[in-house]
Design an enzyme around this catalytic site. Sequence first.
Site, PDB file in Angstrom:
ATOM      1  N   ASN A  10       0.856  -1.181   0.000  1.00 52.85           N
ATOM      2  CA  ASN A  10       0.000   0.000   0.000  1.00 52.85           C
ATOM      3  C   ASN A  10       0.895   1.236   0.000  1.00 52.85           C
ATOM      4  O   ASN A  10       1.496   1.562   1.020  1.00 52.85           O
ATOM      5  CB  ASN A  10      -0.894  -0.055   1.257  1.00 52.85           C
ATOM      6  CG  ASN A  10      -1.763   1.181   1.420  1.00 52.85           C
ATOM      7  OD1 ASN A  10      -1.836   2.020   0.522  1.00 52.85           O
ATOM      8  ND2 ASN A  10      -2.421   1.290   2.568  1.00 52.85           N
ATOM      9  N   LYS A  12       0.000   4.202  -0.219  1.00 50.20           N
ATOM     10  CA  LYS A  12      -0.712   5.339   0.399  1.00 50.20           C
ATOM     11  C   LYS A  12      -0.546   6.586  -0.481  1.00 50.20           C
ATOM     12  O   LYS A  12      -0.476   6.482  -1.694  1.00 50.20           O
ATOM     13  CB  LYS A  12      -0.218   5.569   1.827  1.00 50.20           C
ATOM     14  CG  LYS A  12      -0.200   4.285   2.650  1.00 50.20           C
ATOM     15  CD  LYS A  12      -0.044   4.549   4.109  1.00 50.20           C
ATOM     16  CE  LYS A  12       0.198   3.241   4.832  1.00 50.20           C
ATOM     17  NZ  LYS A  12       0.109   3.353   6.265  1.00 50.20           N
ATOM     18  N   HIS A  94      -9.431   0.266   5.462  1.00 52.74           N
ATOM     19  CA  HIS A  94      -8.106   0.548   6.041  1.00 52.74           C
ATOM     20  C   HIS A  94      -8.279   1.472   7.246  1.00 52.74           C
ATOM     21  O   HIS A  94      -9.144   2.346   7.256  1.00 52.74           O
ATOM     22  CB  HIS A  94      -7.210   1.193   4.984  1.00 52.74           C
ATOM     23  CG  HIS A  94      -5.787   1.291   5.423  1.00 52.74           C
ATOM     24  ND1 HIS A  94      -5.338   2.296   6.249  1.00 52.74           N
ATOM     25  CD2 HIS A  94      -4.721   0.482   5.189  1.00 52.74           C
ATOM     26  CE1 HIS A  94      -4.046   2.107   6.489  1.00 52.74           C
ATOM     27  NE2 HIS A  94      -3.641   1.009   5.854  1.00 52.74           N
ATOM     28  N   GLU A  96      -6.717   3.981   8.204  1.00 50.31           N
ATOM     29  CA  GLU A  96      -6.651   5.430   7.929  1.00 50.31           C
ATOM     30  C   GLU A  96      -7.981   5.929   7.376  1.00 50.31           C
ATOM     31  O   GLU A  96      -8.379   7.068   7.626  1.00 50.31           O
ATOM     32  CB  GLU A  96      -5.465   5.728   6.990  1.00 50.31           C
ATOM     33  CG  GLU A  96      -4.148   5.618   7.753  1.00 50.31           C
ATOM     34  CD  GLU A  96      -2.964   5.133   6.932  1.00 50.31           C
ATOM     35  OE1 GLU A  96      -2.999   5.220   5.694  1.00 50.31           O
ATOM     36  OE2 GLU A  96      -1.996   4.646   7.549  1.00 50.31           O
ATOM     37  N   GLU A 166      -4.827  -5.668  10.827  1.00 52.91           N
ATOM     38  CA  GLU A 166      -3.856  -4.582  10.952  1.00 52.91           C
ATOM     39  C   GLU A 166      -4.118  -3.805  12.241  1.00 52.91           C
ATOM     40  O   GLU A 166      -4.948  -2.881  12.260  1.00 52.91           O
ATOM     41  CB  GLU A 166      -3.992  -3.629   9.766  1.00 52.91           C
ATOM     42  CG  GLU A 166      -3.704  -4.261   8.428  1.00 52.91           C
ATOM     43  CD  GLU A 166      -3.165  -3.238   7.442  1.00 52.91           C
ATOM     44  OE1 GLU A 166      -2.065  -3.445   6.955  1.00 52.91           O
ATOM     45  OE2 GLU A 166      -3.836  -2.231   7.200  1.00 52.91           O
ATOM     46  N   GLY A 172       2.587   2.002  10.637  1.00 51.20           N
ATOM     47  CA  GLY A 172       3.444   3.177  10.444  1.00 51.20           C
ATOM     48  C   GLY A 172       4.196   3.598  11.688  1.00 51.20           C
ATOM     49  O   GLY A 172       4.751   4.699  11.737  1.00 51.20           O
ATOM     50  N   SER A 212       3.878  -2.359  10.224  1.00 53.90           N
ATOM     51  CA  SER A 212       5.335  -2.279  10.404  1.00 53.90           C
ATOM     52  C   SER A 212       6.068  -3.557  10.006  1.00 53.90           C
ATOM     53  O   SER A 212       7.095  -3.904  10.602  1.00 53.90           O
ATOM     54  CB  SER A 212       5.671  -1.857  11.845  1.00 53.90           C
ATOM     55  OG  SER A 212       5.189  -0.553  12.095  1.00 53.90           O
TER      56      SER A 212
END
Length: 255
Positions: A10, A12, A94, A96, A166, A172, A212
Amino acid sequence: MSRTPFVGGNFKCTGTASSLTSLVKGFNDSITGYPEVEVVIAPGTEYLGLVKAVAHRNIGISAQNCVPKSGAYTGEMSAEQVKDMGLPYVILGHSERRHVFRETDAEIAAKVKAALAQKLCVIFCVGEKLDEREANKTQEVCFHQMKAALTTIAPADWKNIVIAYEPVWAIGTGKVASPEQAQEATALIRSWLSDNINASVASSTRILYGGSVNAKNCADLWARRDIDGFLVGGASTKPEFSEIVKACVKPKAKL
Ligand code: PEP
Protein backbone atom coordinates in the site's frame (compact mmCIF):
# COMPACT_ATOMS: atom_id res chain seq x y z
CA MET A 1 -6.11 -26.60 2.74
CA SER A 2 -3.26 -24.72 1.12
CA ARG A 3 -3.82 -21.03 0.57
CA THR A 4 -1.84 -19.03 -2.00
CA PRO A 5 0.37 -16.55 -0.12
CA PHE A 6 -0.64 -12.94 -0.70
CA VAL A 7 1.52 -9.84 -0.28
CA GLY A 8 0.04 -6.40 -0.81
CA GLY A 9 1.93 -3.12 -0.95
CA ASN A 10 0.00 0.00 0.00
CA PHE A 11 1.88 3.04 -1.26
CA LYS A 12 -0.71 5.34 0.40
CA CYS A 13 -0.33 9.02 -0.59
CA THR A 14 3.38 8.78 -1.47
CA GLY A 15 5.59 8.86 -4.54
CA THR A 16 5.91 10.75 -7.79
CA ALA A 17 5.67 9.59 -11.39
CA SER A 18 9.43 9.28 -11.50
CA SER A 19 9.97 7.55 -8.12
CA LEU A 20 7.11 5.09 -8.65
CA THR A 21 8.30 4.22 -12.15
CA SER A 22 11.75 3.26 -10.88
CA LEU A 23 10.34 1.48 -7.81
CA VAL A 24 7.98 -0.66 -9.88
CA LYS A 25 10.58 -1.36 -12.57
CA GLY A 26 12.76 -2.69 -9.75
CA PHE A 27 9.89 -4.92 -8.56
CA ASN A 28 9.46 -6.24 -12.11
CA ASP A 29 12.97 -7.64 -11.86
CA SER A 30 12.99 -8.72 -8.22
CA ILE A 31 9.44 -10.02 -7.62
CA THR A 32 8.09 -11.64 -10.74
CA GLY A 33 10.23 -14.75 -10.30
CA TYR A 34 7.95 -15.84 -7.45
CA PRO A 35 4.70 -16.97 -9.08
CA GLU A 36 3.81 -18.91 -5.88
CA VAL A 37 2.96 -15.57 -4.22
CA GLU A 38 0.09 -13.30 -5.30
CA VAL A 39 1.62 -9.81 -5.27
CA VAL A 40 -0.49 -6.69 -5.45
CA ILE A 41 0.54 -3.04 -5.25
CA ALA A 42 -1.75 -0.10 -4.50
CA PRO A 43 -0.52 3.29 -5.70
CA GLY A 44 -2.47 6.49 -5.18
CA THR A 45 -5.38 7.06 -7.56
CA GLU A 46 -3.45 9.56 -9.68
CA TYR A 47 -0.73 6.99 -10.44
CA LEU A 48 -2.90 3.91 -11.04
CA GLY A 49 -2.70 4.20 -14.84
CA LEU A 50 1.04 4.82 -14.81
CA VAL A 51 1.82 1.95 -12.42
CA LYS A 52 -0.45 -0.40 -14.34
CA ALA A 53 1.44 0.43 -17.53
CA VAL A 54 4.86 -0.07 -15.92
CA ALA A 55 4.20 -3.15 -13.75
CA HIS A 56 4.85 -6.68 -14.98
CA ARG A 57 1.59 -8.53 -15.66
CA ASN A 58 2.25 -10.84 -12.67
CA ILE A 59 1.97 -7.90 -10.28
CA GLY A 60 -1.66 -7.02 -9.57
CA ILE A 61 -2.74 -3.41 -9.17
CA SER A 62 -5.16 -2.29 -6.49
CA ALA A 63 -7.08 0.87 -5.74
CA GLN A 64 -6.74 2.11 -2.15
CA ASN A 65 -10.43 2.87 -1.77
CA CYS A 66 -13.63 3.32 -3.75
CA VAL A 67 -17.15 4.63 -3.31
CA PRO A 68 -20.18 2.44 -4.04
CA LYS A 69 -21.68 4.48 -6.90
CA SER A 70 -20.52 6.67 -9.77
CA GLY A 71 -22.01 10.15 -9.67
CA ALA A 72 -21.58 13.54 -8.02
CA TYR A 73 -18.85 12.54 -5.55
CA THR A 74 -16.00 14.98 -6.15
CA GLY A 75 -12.57 13.53 -5.57
CA GLU A 76 -13.71 9.92 -5.36
CA MET A 77 -13.43 6.84 -7.59
CA SER A 78 -16.31 4.37 -7.78
CA ALA A 79 -16.16 0.56 -7.75
CA GLU A 80 -17.43 0.67 -11.33
CA GLN A 81 -14.50 2.92 -12.32
CA VAL A 82 -11.96 0.70 -10.55
CA LYS A 83 -13.28 -2.20 -12.61
CA ASP A 84 -13.34 -0.13 -15.79
CA MET A 85 -9.65 0.76 -15.32
CA GLY A 86 -8.88 -2.95 -15.39
CA LEU A 87 -7.87 -3.01 -11.74
CA PRO A 88 -8.76 -6.32 -10.06
CA TYR A 89 -8.36 -5.26 -6.40
CA VAL A 90 -9.44 -2.61 -3.93
CA ILE A 91 -8.41 -2.03 -0.30
CA LEU A 92 -11.41 -1.27 1.92
CA GLY A 93 -11.74 -0.54 5.63
CA HIS A 94 -8.11 0.55 6.04
CA SER A 95 -7.58 2.09 9.48
CA GLU A 96 -6.65 5.43 7.93
CA ARG A 97 -10.03 5.45 6.18
CA ARG A 98 -11.78 4.39 9.40
CA HIS A 99 -10.00 6.71 11.82
CA VAL A 100 -8.62 9.65 9.82
CA PHE A 101 -11.50 9.97 7.34
CA ARG A 102 -14.12 8.69 9.80
CA GLU A 103 -15.65 6.08 7.51
CA THR A 104 -18.37 4.21 9.36
CA ASP A 105 -18.97 0.46 9.40
CA ALA A 106 -22.12 1.03 7.30
CA GLU A 107 -20.20 3.01 4.68
CA ILE A 108 -17.48 0.38 4.51
CA ALA A 109 -20.08 -2.40 4.21
CA ALA A 110 -21.70 -0.57 1.25
CA LYS A 111 -18.29 -0.25 -0.42
CA VAL A 112 -17.56 -3.96 0.06
CA LYS A 113 -20.94 -4.86 -1.43
CA ALA A 114 -20.43 -2.59 -4.46
CA ALA A 115 -16.87 -3.81 -5.05
CA LEU A 116 -17.96 -7.46 -4.96
CA ALA A 117 -20.81 -6.68 -7.34
CA GLN A 118 -18.12 -5.46 -9.78
CA LYS A 119 -16.23 -8.74 -9.19
CA LEU A 120 -13.30 -6.90 -7.60
CA CYS A 121 -11.16 -8.67 -5.05
CA VAL A 122 -11.52 -6.82 -1.73
CA ILE A 123 -8.60 -6.53 0.68
CA PHE A 124 -10.68 -5.92 3.79
CA CYS A 125 -8.84 -4.45 6.79
CA VAL A 126 -9.73 -4.84 10.45
CA GLY A 127 -7.85 -4.05 13.63
CA GLU A 128 -7.93 -2.50 17.06
CA LYS A 129 -6.48 0.75 18.39
CA LEU A 130 -3.96 0.73 21.22
CA ASP A 131 -6.47 1.61 23.94
CA GLU A 132 -8.73 -1.18 22.68
CA ARG A 133 -5.89 -3.73 22.87
CA GLU A 134 -5.00 -2.51 26.36
CA ALA A 135 -8.64 -2.95 27.36
CA ASN A 136 -8.57 -6.54 25.97
CA LYS A 137 -11.01 -5.60 23.22
CA THR A 138 -9.06 -6.87 20.20
CA GLN A 139 -11.49 -9.71 19.52
CA GLU A 140 -14.57 -7.56 20.10
CA VAL A 141 -13.36 -4.83 17.72
CA CYS A 142 -12.28 -7.18 14.92
CA PHE A 143 -15.45 -9.27 15.17
CA HIS A 144 -17.61 -6.14 15.15
CA GLN A 145 -15.84 -4.81 12.02
CA MET A 146 -16.24 -8.17 10.27
CA LYS A 147 -19.86 -8.60 11.30
CA ALA A 148 -20.72 -5.17 9.87
CA ALA A 149 -19.33 -5.89 6.40
CA LEU A 150 -19.00 -9.62 5.85
CA THR A 151 -22.11 -11.38 7.12
CA THR A 152 -24.20 -10.80 3.99
CA ILE A 153 -21.61 -11.83 1.42
CA ALA A 154 -22.90 -14.32 -1.15
CA PRO A 155 -21.15 -17.71 -0.96
CA ALA A 156 -19.69 -17.28 -4.48
CA ASP A 157 -18.03 -13.97 -3.52
CA TRP A 158 -15.88 -15.29 -0.68
CA LYS A 159 -13.12 -16.20 -3.14
CA ASN A 160 -12.81 -12.45 -3.73
CA ILE A 161 -12.18 -11.53 -0.09
CA VAL A 162 -8.78 -11.28 1.57
CA ILE A 163 -8.81 -10.13 5.20
CA ALA A 164 -5.94 -8.05 6.60
CA TYR A 165 -5.52 -7.93 10.37
CA GLU A 166 -3.86 -4.58 10.95
CA PRO A 167 -3.61 -3.41 14.56
CA VAL A 168 -3.75 0.39 14.37
CA TRP A 169 -0.96 0.76 16.94
CA ALA A 170 1.40 -1.12 14.61
CA ILE A 171 0.67 0.80 11.41
CA GLY A 172 3.44 3.18 10.44
CA THR A 173 4.86 3.14 13.98
CA GLY A 174 7.76 0.72 13.65
CA LYS A 175 6.13 -1.25 16.50
CA VAL A 176 5.32 -4.57 14.85
CA ALA A 177 2.98 -7.06 16.58
CA SER A 178 4.85 -10.05 17.96
CA PRO A 179 4.40 -13.26 15.98
CA GLU A 180 2.33 -14.57 18.94
CA GLN A 181 0.03 -11.53 18.93
CA ALA A 182 -0.39 -11.68 15.15
CA GLN A 183 -1.05 -15.43 15.19
CA GLU A 184 -3.58 -15.10 18.01
CA ALA A 185 -5.55 -12.40 16.19
CA THR A 186 -5.48 -14.08 12.77
CA ALA A 187 -6.60 -17.36 14.36
CA LEU A 188 -9.48 -15.51 16.03
CA ILE A 189 -10.49 -14.06 12.66
CA ARG A 190 -10.43 -17.55 11.15
CA SER A 191 -12.55 -18.86 14.01
CA TRP A 192 -15.07 -16.07 13.38
CA LEU A 193 -15.30 -17.17 9.75
CA SER A 194 -15.87 -20.75 10.84
CA ASP A 195 -18.54 -19.81 13.39
CA ASN A 196 -20.34 -17.18 11.31
CA ILE A 197 -19.85 -18.23 7.69
CA ASN A 198 -18.69 -21.83 7.34
CA ALA A 199 -15.71 -24.14 7.73
CA SER A 200 -14.85 -24.08 4.04
CA VAL A 201 -14.65 -20.26 3.92
CA ALA A 202 -12.60 -20.34 7.14
CA SER A 203 -10.06 -22.70 5.63
CA SER A 204 -9.84 -21.06 2.19
CA THR A 205 -9.82 -17.32 3.02
CA ARG A 206 -6.42 -15.63 3.07
CA ILE A 207 -5.77 -13.68 6.29
CA LEU A 208 -2.87 -11.24 6.22
CA TYR A 209 -0.99 -9.42 8.93
CA GLY A 210 -0.18 -5.72 8.45
CA GLY A 211 1.61 -3.20 10.63
CA SER A 212 5.33 -2.28 10.40
CA VAL A 213 6.25 -5.42 8.47
CA ASN A 214 9.75 -5.25 7.02
CA ALA A 215 12.43 -7.49 5.54
CA LYS A 216 13.80 -8.30 9.03
CA ASN A 217 10.62 -9.25 10.89
CA CYS A 218 8.59 -10.92 8.12
CA ALA A 219 10.07 -14.44 8.36
CA ASP A 220 9.01 -14.97 12.00
CA LEU A 221 5.52 -13.71 11.23
CA TRP A 222 5.26 -15.79 8.06
CA ALA A 223 6.10 -18.93 10.04
CA ARG A 224 2.83 -18.63 11.96
CA ARG A 225 0.06 -20.97 10.92
CA ASP A 226 -2.79 -18.52 10.25
CA ILE A 227 -0.78 -15.74 8.58
CA ASP A 228 -1.15 -16.13 4.80
CA GLY A 229 0.89 -13.07 3.86
CA PHE A 230 1.15 -9.37 4.52
CA LEU A 231 -0.27 -5.96 3.81
CA VAL A 232 2.75 -3.68 3.80
CA GLY A 233 2.81 0.12 3.90
CA GLY A 234 6.18 1.86 4.34
CA ALA A 235 8.38 -1.08 3.35
CA SER A 236 6.42 -1.55 0.11
CA THR A 237 7.83 1.74 -1.16
CA LYS A 238 11.37 0.40 -0.89
CA PRO A 239 13.29 -2.36 -2.68
CA GLU A 240 13.01 -4.47 0.54
CA PHE A 241 9.40 -5.23 -0.46
CA SER A 242 10.79 -8.01 -2.65
CA GLU A 243 12.43 -9.60 0.43
CA ILE A 244 9.00 -9.77 2.08
CA VAL A 245 7.57 -11.46 -1.02
CA LYS A 246 10.46 -13.95 -1.04
CA ALA A 247 9.88 -14.81 2.63
CA CYS A 248 6.40 -16.06 1.73
CA VAL A 249 7.75 -18.66 -0.67
CA LYS A 250 9.07 -20.77 2.22
CA PRO A 251 6.95 -23.73 3.31
CA LYS A 252 5.13 -22.93 6.53
CA ALA A 253 6.31 -24.19 9.87
CA LYS A 254 3.43 -25.39 12.06
CA LEU A 255 3.67 -22.74 14.77
C1 PEP B 1 -0.67 -0.19 6.14
O1 PEP B 1 -0.83 1.00 5.97
O2 PEP B 1 -1.53 -1.01 5.74
C2 PEP B 1 0.54 -0.65 6.80
C3 PEP B 1 0.59 -1.87 7.21
O3 PEP B 1 1.53 0.30 6.98
P1 PEP B 1 3.02 0.03 7.57
O4 PEP B 1 3.53 -1.22 6.94
O5 PEP B 1 3.79 1.23 7.17
O6 PEP B 1 2.86 -0.11 9.04
